[in-house]
Design a protein around this motif. Sequence first.
Motif, PDB file in Angstrom:
ATOM      1  N   LEU A 157      -7.510 -29.513  24.090  1.00 45.40           N
ATOM      2  CA  LEU A 157      -7.507 -30.909  24.518  1.00 45.40           C
ATOM      3  C   LEU A 157      -6.737 -31.082  25.811  1.00 45.40           C
ATOM      4  O   LEU A 157      -5.643 -30.551  25.968  1.00 45.40           O
ATOM      5  CB  LEU A 157      -6.899 -31.805  23.439  1.00 45.40           C
ATOM      6  N   LYS A 158      -7.318 -31.846  26.741  1.00 48.36           N
ATOM      7  CA  LYS A 158      -6.688 -32.110  28.034  1.00 48.36           C
ATOM      8  C   LYS A 158      -6.794 -33.599  28.352  1.00 48.36           C
ATOM      9  O   LYS A 158      -7.751 -34.266  27.961  1.00 48.36           O
ATOM     10  CB  LYS A 158      -7.373 -31.319  29.151  1.00 48.36           C
ATOM     11  N   LYS A 159      -5.816 -34.092  29.094  1.00 47.35           N
ATOM     12  CA  LYS A 159      -5.793 -35.491  29.514  1.00 47.35           C
ATOM     13  C   LYS A 159      -7.138 -35.876  30.130  1.00 47.35           C
ATOM     14  O   LYS A 159      -7.691 -35.142  30.934  1.00 47.35           O
ATOM     15  CB  LYS A 159      -4.673 -35.704  30.536  1.00 47.35           C
ATOM     16  N   GLY A 160      -7.658 -37.034  29.710  1.00 49.66           N
ATOM     17  CA  GLY A 160      -8.921 -37.542  30.235  1.00 49.66           C
ATOM     18  C   GLY A 160     -10.143 -37.092  29.462  1.00 49.66           C
ATOM     19  O   GLY A 160     -11.212 -37.662  29.616  1.00 49.66           O
ATOM     20  N   GLY A 161      -9.998 -36.062  28.618  1.00 52.11           N
ATOM     21  CA  GLY A 161     -11.133 -35.550  27.866  1.00 52.11           C
ATOM     22  C   GLY A 161     -11.647 -36.568  26.855  1.00 52.11           C
ATOM     23  O   GLY A 161     -10.879 -37.321  26.260  1.00 52.11           O
ATOM     24  N   LEU A 162     -12.953 -36.588  26.658  1.00 54.39           N
ATOM     25  CA  LEU A 162     -13.586 -37.473  25.676  1.00 54.39           C
ATOM     26  C   LEU A 162     -13.646 -36.749  24.344  1.00 54.39           C
ATOM     27  O   LEU A 162     -14.179 -35.638  24.258  1.00 54.39           O
ATOM     28  CB  LEU A 162     -14.991 -37.859  26.137  1.00 54.39           C
ATOM     29  N   VAL A 163     -13.069 -37.364  23.296  1.00 57.63           N
ATOM     30  CA  VAL A 163     -13.030 -36.733  21.985  1.00 57.63           C
ATOM     31  C   VAL A 163     -13.381 -37.712  20.871  1.00 57.63           C
ATOM     32  O   VAL A 163     -13.234 -38.922  20.999  1.00 57.63           O
ATOM     33  CB  VAL A 163     -11.641 -36.112  21.675  1.00 57.63           C
ATOM     34  N   VAL A 171       2.861 -29.626  14.831  1.00 53.63           N
ATOM     35  CA  VAL A 171       2.273 -30.954  14.927  1.00 53.63           C
ATOM     36  C   VAL A 171       2.010 -31.254  16.397  1.00 53.63           C
ATOM     37  O   VAL A 171       2.846 -30.990  17.257  1.00 53.63           O
ATOM     38  CB  VAL A 171       3.155 -32.050  14.282  1.00 53.63           C
ATOM     39  N   ALA A 172       0.814 -31.761  16.676  1.00 54.01           N
ATOM     40  CA  ALA A 172       0.443 -32.174  18.031  1.00 54.01           C
ATOM     41  C   ALA A 172       0.319 -33.691  18.035  1.00 54.01           C
ATOM     42  O   ALA A 172      -0.319 -34.274  17.147  1.00 54.01           O
ATOM     43  CB  ALA A 172      -0.890 -31.548  18.444  1.00 54.01           C
ATOM     44  N   ASN A 173       0.940 -34.331  19.007  1.00 51.52           N
ATOM     45  CA  ASN A 173       0.854 -35.780  19.159  1.00 51.52           C
ATOM     46  C   ASN A 173       0.236 -36.084  20.519  1.00 51.52           C
ATOM     47  O   ASN A 173       0.589 -35.458  21.515  1.00 51.52           O
ATOM     48  CB  ASN A 173       2.232 -36.429  19.071  1.00 51.52           C
ATOM     49  N   PRO A 208      -1.814 -33.050  24.697  1.00 48.93           N
ATOM     50  CA  PRO A 208      -1.051 -33.078  23.447  1.00 48.93           C
ATOM     51  C   PRO A 208       0.348 -32.487  23.625  1.00 48.93           C
ATOM     52  O   PRO A 208       0.540 -31.519  24.355  1.00 48.93           O
ATOM     53  CB  PRO A 208      -1.876 -32.197  22.502  1.00 48.93           C
ATOM     54  N   GLU A 209       1.314 -33.100  22.960  1.00 53.29           N
ATOM     55  CA  GLU A 209       2.677 -32.564  22.901  1.00 53.29           C
ATOM     56  C   GLU A 209       2.808 -31.888  21.542  1.00 53.29           C
ATOM     57  O   GLU A 209       2.669 -32.539  20.506  1.00 53.29           O
ATOM     58  CB  GLU A 209       3.697 -33.685  23.029  1.00 53.29           C
ATOM     59  N   VAL A 210       3.063 -30.593  21.548  1.00 47.31           N
ATOM     60  CA  VAL A 210       3.106 -29.826  20.305  1.00 47.31           C
ATOM     61  C   VAL A 210       4.541 -29.424  19.997  1.00 47.31           C
ATOM     62  O   VAL A 210       5.265 -28.959  20.871  1.00 47.31           O
ATOM     63  CB  VAL A 210       2.206 -28.578  20.405  1.00 47.31           C
ATOM     64  N   TRP A 249      -1.953 -31.796  12.563  1.00 48.62           N
ATOM     65  CA  TRP A 249      -1.005 -30.867  11.940  1.00 48.62           C
ATOM     66  C   TRP A 249      -1.564 -29.456  11.815  1.00 48.62           C
ATOM     67  O   TRP A 249      -2.769 -29.247  11.821  1.00 48.62           O
ATOM     68  CB  TRP A 249      -0.631 -31.365  10.542  1.00 48.62           C
ATOM     69  N   ARG A 250      -0.658 -28.509  11.686  1.00 52.47           N
ATOM     70  CA  ARG A 250      -0.906 -27.096  11.400  1.00 52.47           C
ATOM     71  C   ARG A 250      -1.897 -26.461  12.383  1.00 52.47           C
ATOM     72  O   ARG A 250      -1.715 -26.554  13.578  1.00 52.47           O
ATOM     73  CB  ARG A 250      -1.354 -26.920   9.957  1.00 52.47           C
ATOM     74  N   GLY A 251      -2.929 -25.808  11.874  1.00 52.89           N
ATOM     75  CA  GLY A 251      -3.902 -25.119  12.725  1.00 52.89           C
ATOM     76  C   GLY A 251      -4.626 -26.065  13.657  1.00 52.89           C
ATOM     77  O   GLY A 251      -4.974 -25.706  14.786  1.00 52.89           O
TER      78      GLY A 251
END
Length: 141
Positions: free
Chosen positions: A69-75, A28-30, A17-19, A58-60
Amino acid sequence: MAGVNKVILVGHLGKDPEVRHLEGGNSVANFTLATNDYYKDKQGTRVERTEWHNIAAWRGLAELAEKYLKKGGLVYVEGKLRTRQYQDKDQQTRYITEIVADEISLLGGRGGGNGTSSPTAVAAGETPSLRQEPELDQLPF
């Protein structure tokens, strides 16, 4: 009856995520999420189709996404579909469709390295779930 705008996705993160921390203390995290679909073509060959989704938290929820969250993680992501417009660097109007996350649950990672669980959740044998609570001014009553 009011309309329903609900999106549920399960996929792998395309990047960390880019925060961004905005004025007023909001964050905000994208990030992108890949979902895969499989079908057979006319020759009977199995074909994989990957769809990429833009996610905004957004926010918290953004801060928790940045931490876990990390690249490749299943969510698992649950949220609302939103389309917004913005001006690019050449002052052209652009549109983007994204999912504004209300809930994110970590399901594991790729290649056995899940690196996406919190130490507390791992010790308790639980999967962390991140949920955005509605602001008081968003409540319908």
